[in-house]
Design a protein around this motif. Structure first.
Motif, mmCIF file in Angstrom:
data_model
loop_
_atom_site.group_PDB
_atom_site.id
_atom_site.type_symbol
_atom_site.label_atom_id
_atom_site.label_comp_id
_atom_site.label_asym_id
_atom_site.label_seq_id
_atom_site.Cartn_x
_atom_site.Cartn_y
_atom_site.Cartn_z
ATOM 1 N N VAL A 1 8.699 -7.014 1.444
ATOM 2 C CA VAL A 1 7.982 -8.275 1.666
ATOM 3 C C VAL A 1 6.466 -8.077 1.736
ATOM 4 O O VAL A 1 5.715 -8.787 1.051
ATOM 5 C CB VAL A 1 8.508 -8.992 2.933
ATOM 6 C CG1 VAL A 1 7.647 -10.217 3.258
ATOM 7 C CG2 VAL A 1 9.954 -9.424 2.726
ATOM 8 N N PRO A 2 5.940 -7.119 2.524
ATOM 9 C CA PRO A 2 4.484 -6.930 2.542
ATOM 10 C C PRO A 2 3.928 -6.420 1.209
ATOM 11 O O PRO A 2 2.727 -6.562 0.963
ATOM 12 C CB PRO A 2 4.283 -5.880 3.647
ATOM 13 C CG PRO A 2 5.524 -5.940 4.468
ATOM 14 C CD PRO A 2 6.618 -6.255 3.516
ATOM 15 N N LYS A 3 4.770 -5.822 0.377
ATOM 16 C CA LYS A 3 4.309 -5.248 -0.892
ATOM 17 C C LYS A 3 4.219 -6.286 -2.013
ATOM 18 O O LYS A 3 3.611 -6.025 -3.047
ATOM 19 C CB LYS A 3 5.249 -4.124 -1.359
ATOM 20 C CG LYS A 3 5.662 -3.135 -0.281
ATOM 21 C CD LYS A 3 4.500 -2.340 0.246
ATOM 22 C CE LYS A 3 4.985 -1.328 1.294
ATOM 23 N NZ LYS A 3 3.872 -0.559 1.873
ATOM 24 N N ARG A 4 4.840 -7.450 -1.800
ATOM 25 C CA ARG A 4 4.883 -8.463 -2.860
ATOM 26 C C ARG A 4 4.393 -9.810 -2.306
ATOM 27 O O ARG A 4 5.184 -10.700 -2.005
ATOM 28 C CB ARG A 4 6.290 -8.596 -3.438
ATOM 29 C CG ARG A 4 6.915 -7.271 -3.862
ATOM 30 C CD ARG A 4 8.155 -7.521 -4.683
ATOM 31 N NE ARG A 4 7.805 -7.960 -6.029
ATOM 32 C CZ ARG A 4 8.487 -8.860 -6.728
ATOM 33 N NH1 ARG A 4 9.517 -9.465 -6.190
ATOM 34 N NH2 ARG A 4 8.108 -9.191 -7.954
ATOM 35 N N PRO A 5 3.086 -9.974 -2.166
ATOM 36 C CA PRO A 5 2.552 -11.227 -1.612
ATOM 37 C C PRO A 5 2.683 -12.389 -2.601
ATOM 38 O O PRO A 5 2.980 -12.197 -3.780
ATOM 39 C CB PRO A 5 1.079 -10.881 -1.366
ATOM 40 C CG PRO A 5 0.772 -9.842 -2.409
ATOM 41 C CD PRO A 5 2.027 -9.020 -2.536
#
Length: 339
Positions: A236-240
């Motif tokens: 989740v944090p890697k794909r904004p």
């Protein structure tokens, strides 16, 4: 208009090997084979494990069919040969099983690793606001496998990559927005993993009294489910969320994503979680319903599709999601829409 002309050669690429397999099966049940079993078994084995896969490869090499489909063709031939060739005459087949199958499997795995590594290097050199590791992986696997297989391979590699290897934080660009810091959704998913762990131990102890084998199968499935959740959480944090010039790229890690053209957006408004309802055509970005604390509602002019790592896409006309900087997100999107 060109679909029938393309479809016919593709069908022939499957029919011809099947006809050859059927011919060998008929030969194995004929009087000619019964009279010459020892001498014919070796040649028939070679036809199964070499001739038919090679013919299949020659038929598909210039078609829009992945060359790697030769592998399941080979395995199918070996499987049929195992059941049709008399066991006393399977010496050549046993050699193929012992050496050829592991060699093929190792070659396929090596090819996948090589292709994925190459895709990652290209991604790192040419990364822009529209690309990430998952996008590069999807493109690579689609070039190697049929569509359904490509999706499965993509998801498994991505879960491992995000879950256990990618620890580098990604700084947000001006047109990118995080969607997890203030929602508590990752904590919720973490709690689900904790529940799965407790359930796994309890179920294993109960089921093992009846069937140890089944208990271990259920335990392995539970561990696999936990690994999937870990991969999703860390992706989740890697794909904004990305706000591009002509479209909106919404994604919740690798779990779900959708592309929406600005011209298809009817309205965008700030909301709170109590505005969620389960009426037809309304979806949340993560598909977690009330567990997702949404603060943005996007209404569309035409139905769109929300794609997930597993299962069929979901159709929606109203999408609810959480954005950390929701005020800025709404302002920028409205500016794009008005222009």
């Amino acid at each position: 208009m060109n679909q029938p002309s393309t479809l016919k050669p593709n069908v022939l690429a499957f029919i011809i090997p099947l006809v050859l397999i059927l011919s060998l099966v008929l030969l194995l049940n004929s009087g000619v084979f019964l009279a010459n079993q020892k001498s014919l078994s070796t040649f028939i084995t070679i036809d199964f494990i070499v001739t038919i896969p090679v013919i299949y490869f020659l038929l598909i090499r210039k078609r829009n069919i992945s060359n790697l489909t030769v592998v399941p063709c080979l395995f199918l031939c070996i499987l049929i040969a195992s059941y049709t060739i008399p066991s006393v005459h399977q010496d050549a087949l046993q050699i193929a099983k012992t050496w050829l199958i592991p060699l093929v499997e190792l070659s396929v795995i090596s090819l996948i690793i090589l292709k994925v590594s190459k895709a990652v290097k290209i991604y790192k050199m040419t990364a822009n606001e529209h690309s990430d590791f998952y996008d590069a992986l999807v493109e690579t696997c689609n070039s190697l496998f049929p569509k359904t297989v490509a999706k499965l391979v993509t998801n498994e590699i991505a879960l491992i990559y995000y879950g256990f290897f990618n620890f580098k934080s990604i700084p947000l660009k001006p047109n990118e927005f995080s969607n997890y810091k203030g929602s508590g959704i990752l904590s919720t998913l973490g709690a689900i993993i904790f529940v799965v762990a407790i359930e796994m131990v309890t179920v294993h102890m109960l089921v093992s009294k009846w069937s140890p084998t089944l208990a271990w199968i259920l335990t392995i499935l539970s561990i696999y489910s936990a690994f999937q959740l870990i991969g999703i959480i860390r992706s989740v944090p890697k794909r904004p969320i990305i706000l591009a010039n002509d479209h909106l790229h919404l994604r919740f890690g690798m779990l779900s994503e959708t592309h929406i053209l600005h011209e298809d957006i009817r309205s965008i408004e700030l909301i709170n979680s109590s505005d969620y309802n389960e009426q037809k055509g309304t979806k949340t970005l993560s598909l977690l319903g009330t567990l997702e604390q949404c603060n943005i509602k996007i209404q569309l002019k035409t139905p769109q599709q929300l794609h997930f790592i597993y299962g069929k896409p979901k159709t929606f006309k109203t999408l609810l999601l959480f954005v950390d900087d929701n005020q800025n997100f709404k302002s920028q999107l409205e500016s794009y829409i008005s222009n």
